[in-house]
Design a protein around this motif. Structure first.
Motif, PDB file in Angstrom:
ATOM      1  N   ALA A 103       8.114  11.841  -9.077  1.00 11.19           N
ATOM      2  CA  ALA A 103       9.523  11.781  -9.251  1.00 11.19           C
ATOM      3  C   ALA A 103      10.103  13.137 -10.110  1.00 11.19           C
ATOM      4  CB  ALA A 103       9.776  10.500  -9.969  1.00 11.19           C
ATOM      5  N   VAL A 104       9.247  13.326 -11.155  1.00  7.77           N
ATOM      6  CA  VAL A 104       9.794  14.480 -11.973  1.00  7.77           C
ATOM      7  C   VAL A 104       9.797  15.651 -11.107  1.00  7.77           C
ATOM      8  CG1 VAL A 104       9.089  15.693 -14.059  1.00  7.77           C
ATOM      9  CG2 VAL A 104       9.441  13.326 -14.334  1.00  7.77           C
ATOM     10  N   ASP A 105       8.468  15.851 -10.572  1.00  5.39           N
ATOM     11  CA  ASP A 105       8.491  17.189  -9.898  1.00  5.39           C
ATOM     12  C   ASP A 105       9.824  17.593  -8.966  1.00  5.39           C
ATOM     13  OD1 ASP A 105       6.287  17.654 -10.984  1.00  5.39           O
ATOM     14  OD2 ASP A 105       4.940  17.196  -9.493  1.00  5.39           O
ATOM     15  N   THR A 106      10.058  16.483  -8.315  1.00  2.00           N
ATOM     16  CA  THR A 106      11.160  16.199  -7.144  1.00  2.00           C
ATOM     17  C   THR A 106      12.438  16.534  -7.963  1.00  2.00           C
ATOM     18  OG1 THR A 106       9.717  14.659  -5.988  1.00  2.00           O
ATOM     19  CG2 THR A 106      12.126  15.142  -4.948  1.00  2.00           C
ATOM     20  N   ASP A 150       3.211   3.804 -13.202  1.00  2.64           N
ATOM     21  CA  ASP A 150       2.122   4.529 -12.346  1.00  2.64           C
ATOM     22  C   ASP A 150       2.428   6.167 -12.796  1.00  2.64           C
ATOM     23  OD1 ASP A 150       0.235   6.265 -10.986  1.00  2.64           O
ATOM     24  OD2 ASP A 150       0.925   4.885  -8.916  1.00  2.64           O
ATOM     25  N   PRO A 151       1.661   6.675 -13.339  1.00  9.30           N
ATOM     26  CA  PRO A 151       1.794   8.162 -13.807  1.00  9.30           C
ATOM     27  C   PRO A 151       1.948   9.081 -12.638  1.00  9.30           C
ATOM     28  CG  PRO A 151       0.052   7.310 -15.511  1.00  9.30           C
ATOM     29  CD  PRO A 151       0.506   6.230 -14.212  1.00  9.30           C
ATOM     30  N   PHE A 162       0.833  -1.223  -0.050  1.00  6.94           N
ATOM     31  CA  PHE A 162       0.135  -0.038  -0.080  1.00  6.94           C
ATOM     32  C   PHE A 162       0.886   1.252   0.027  1.00  6.94           C
ATOM     33  CE2 PHE A 162      -2.283  -3.307   2.129  1.00  6.94           C
ATOM     34  CZ  PHE A 162      -3.602  -3.402   1.458  1.00  6.94           C
ATOM     35  N   SER A 163       2.120   1.167  -0.254  1.00  3.57           N
ATOM     36  CA  SER A 163       3.216   2.421  -0.068  1.00  3.57           C
ATOM     37  C   SER A 163       2.700   3.350  -1.138  1.00  3.57           C
ATOM     38  CB  SER A 163       4.483   1.908  -0.139  1.00  3.57           C
ATOM     39  OG  SER A 163       4.621   1.263  -1.795  1.00  3.57           O
ATOM     40  N   SER A 164       2.213   3.077  -2.114  1.00  2.00           N
ATOM     41  CA  SER A 164       1.516   4.162  -3.251  1.00  2.00           C
ATOM     42  C   SER A 164       0.911   5.054  -2.734  1.00  2.00           C
ATOM     43  CB  SER A 164       1.011   3.492  -4.626  1.00  2.00           C
ATOM     44  OG  SER A 164      -0.310   2.682  -4.415  1.00  2.00           O
TER      45      SER A 164
END
Length: 504
Positions: free
Chosen positions: A315-318, A308-309, A265-267
């Motif tokens: 990730a991209v934002d970070t 998963d988008p 459930f980490s997502s």
């Protein structure tokens, strides 16, 4: 006109069901300037209007709220706090939410006045009612109540009233209403804690910050996801970050990320936890945070490979946040070929992903590639050029292709990337040598909406203000850029009209 208002108010006070008079009063009020009403504020008798709110009559209540809204604006906050205490208290317990919002907005005016706020602090019953408004079903009412309590707590007296009296018990009682209300109280606590070390100390002493942190690191994944957003808000302040570090919270968040691989459930919570570290890195030191918590960087790289988008977007934002300053760029550069592969994935997503993710990828690319003129060392310029080349086989054409799509948001995001690199000589050479690119930059007919015109203007400005552009683009093109710049973003070339003899 103000005299007419006073006359109508007297008329309203004499009648039991004064609907016609209320309609007339509302109509007259719209024409009376606020300055004129302020001159008569001492003579305004609003008790009867407040009394009419207590009757179960929808139109009457709506009219009274509208009229009171206007008349109360004319009153000084101190006068209101001293003379309408009972009416304000009743307003906060009224069954109609519009009456509560009216009352809370006036309380908001009072608490912003340093002389009037004392009157509120000396009225524990009114404070109690404001606290209980957080627990109502209507979010708008709760938000205004939170804002008022947050403003009250800006003074030491306010902090004491909230956390060193029976009011704290009221807050804890309200929290038990349901999960949503509990989070609202946490939101208030974080807002107050963020003001100063003293405010944070008052909140920690109350036990509510500890309760929030316990929920953050507890087993409920949905609760974690909500709590991390609030803890991230606290981490925006230096004293907040210090507290979280001292309490071992940052280490605990890191450990939860380590264990996320074995949690199905980490997502639910992982995006928030990664965002937390991204913000932490940029507010403190990217190098220190990434060295101390290597699992953070590792997880960000992993997430870009996700299917998963949502994960890819975070990730991209970070990455964009991390690479927004030179220290962060150097941390990413140290990962070597791994980062080059990540850039290739970002370039692929910028071309093929759904529109929202495309825009996030383009924003991250802009952030990664931008270098202020004073930081343009040979090494950093080479690094930016290398990163740009890693995006695809022909990154300039990739971006031109995206900018030609009929979506203003995408068009602007692509222009933003061009703007980010426009003051770097290697990029200017690429642009100049790309067939038709200079004409594309100068062509005003491409942009049709305001946002696109503004974005194109920023690109022209970045090029025109660069010290190297005249040499690379040539003087004629440089002068065209300066002309575009001086004409502004919305210039339209006049259409010349030629008169034809004998025409009608």
């Amino acid at each position: 006109m103000a005299a007419q208002v006073l006359a109508l108010l007297r008329e309203v006070s004499r009648l039991e069901a004064p609907l016609e008079e209320l309609r007339a009063l509302q109509s007259v009020l719209q024409a009376v300037p606020l300055s004129e009403l302020r001159e008569q504020a001492a003579d305004l008798r609003l008790g009867p209007l407040f009394s009419l709110l207590n009757e179960n009559h929808r139109e009457q209540t709506t009219l009274c709220v509208s009229i009171l809204e206007r008349l109360l604006q004319a009153m000084e906050p101190v006068h209101m706090a001293r003379n309408l205490r009972v009416d304000l208290q009743r307003g906060l317990t009224h069954p109609d939410d519009s009456v509560k919002i009216l009352t809370l907005s006036q309380v908001g005016r009072i608490v912003e006045n340093s002389d009037a706020v004392t009157e509120i602090l000396n009225n524990p019953e009114l404070l109690k009612q404001i606290v209980y408004c957080i627990g109502g079903e209507n979010l708008s009412v709760a938000k205004v109540a939170i804002k008022s309590l947050s403003r009250i707590s800006l003074t030491q007296a306010g902090l004491e009233a909230l956390f060193e009296s029976s009011l704290l018990d009221d807050l804890k009682t309200v929290m038990k209403t349901n999960d949503i209300v509990r989070y609202r109280v946490y939101e208030l606590i974080v807002e107050i804690s963020s003001v100063s070390p003293e405010s944070l100390n008052s909140c920690t002493t109350s036990g509510l910050v500890t309760q929030l942190l316990r929920e953050l690191t507890g087993e409920d994944v949905l609760v974690r996801a909500t709590c991390i957003e609030m803890v991230t808000s606290l981490a925006y302040t230096h004293h907040g970050r210090q507290y979280l570090a001292q309490e071992g919270v940052i280490d605990q968040i890191s450990n939860i990320i380590v264990g996320a691989d074995s949690d199905p459930f980490s997502s639910f919570y992982l995006p928030g936890f990664v965002k937390f570290f991204g913000n932490l890195a940029i507010m403190d030191s990217p190098q220190q945070i990434c060295e101390r918590y290597p699992v953070f960087v590792e997880k960000v790289f992993e997430m870009t490979e996700s299917q998963d988008p949502t994960m890819i977007g975070v990730a991209v934002d970070t990455i964009g946040i991390l690479g927004s300053n030179v220290e962060g760029k150097q941390v990413l550069q140290k990962t070597g070929t791994r980062f080059e592969c990540l850039l290739k994935r970002i370039g692929y997503q910028a071309k093929n992903a759904p529109t929202e993710l495309k825009i996030r990828c383009l924003d991250a690319i802009s952030s990664l590639l931008y270098l202020p003129p004073e930081q343009q060392t040979d090494d950093l310029l080479r690094m930016a050029e290398s990163w740009f080349s890693s995006l695809s086989q022909d990154p300039l054409e990739l971006l031109r292709g995206i900018s030609n799509q009929p979506f203003p948001e995408l068009h602007c995001a692509a222009l933003k990337v061009f703007t980010a690199i426009a003051n770097q000589p290697w990029a200017q050479k690429l642009m100049f040598n790309s067939p038709g690119f200079v004409e594309y930059v100068m062509d005003r007919s491409v942009e049709h909406d305001k946002a696109s015109k503004d974005a194109k203007y920023e690109l022209v400005k970045a090029l025109a203000n660069s010290k190297t552009v005249a040499e690379i683009f040539g003087n004629p093109n440089y002068l065209r850029l300066r002309t575009y710049l001086s004409e502004g973003p919305y210039y339209v070339k006049p259409v010349s009209m030629t008169a034809v003899e004998g025409a009608e």
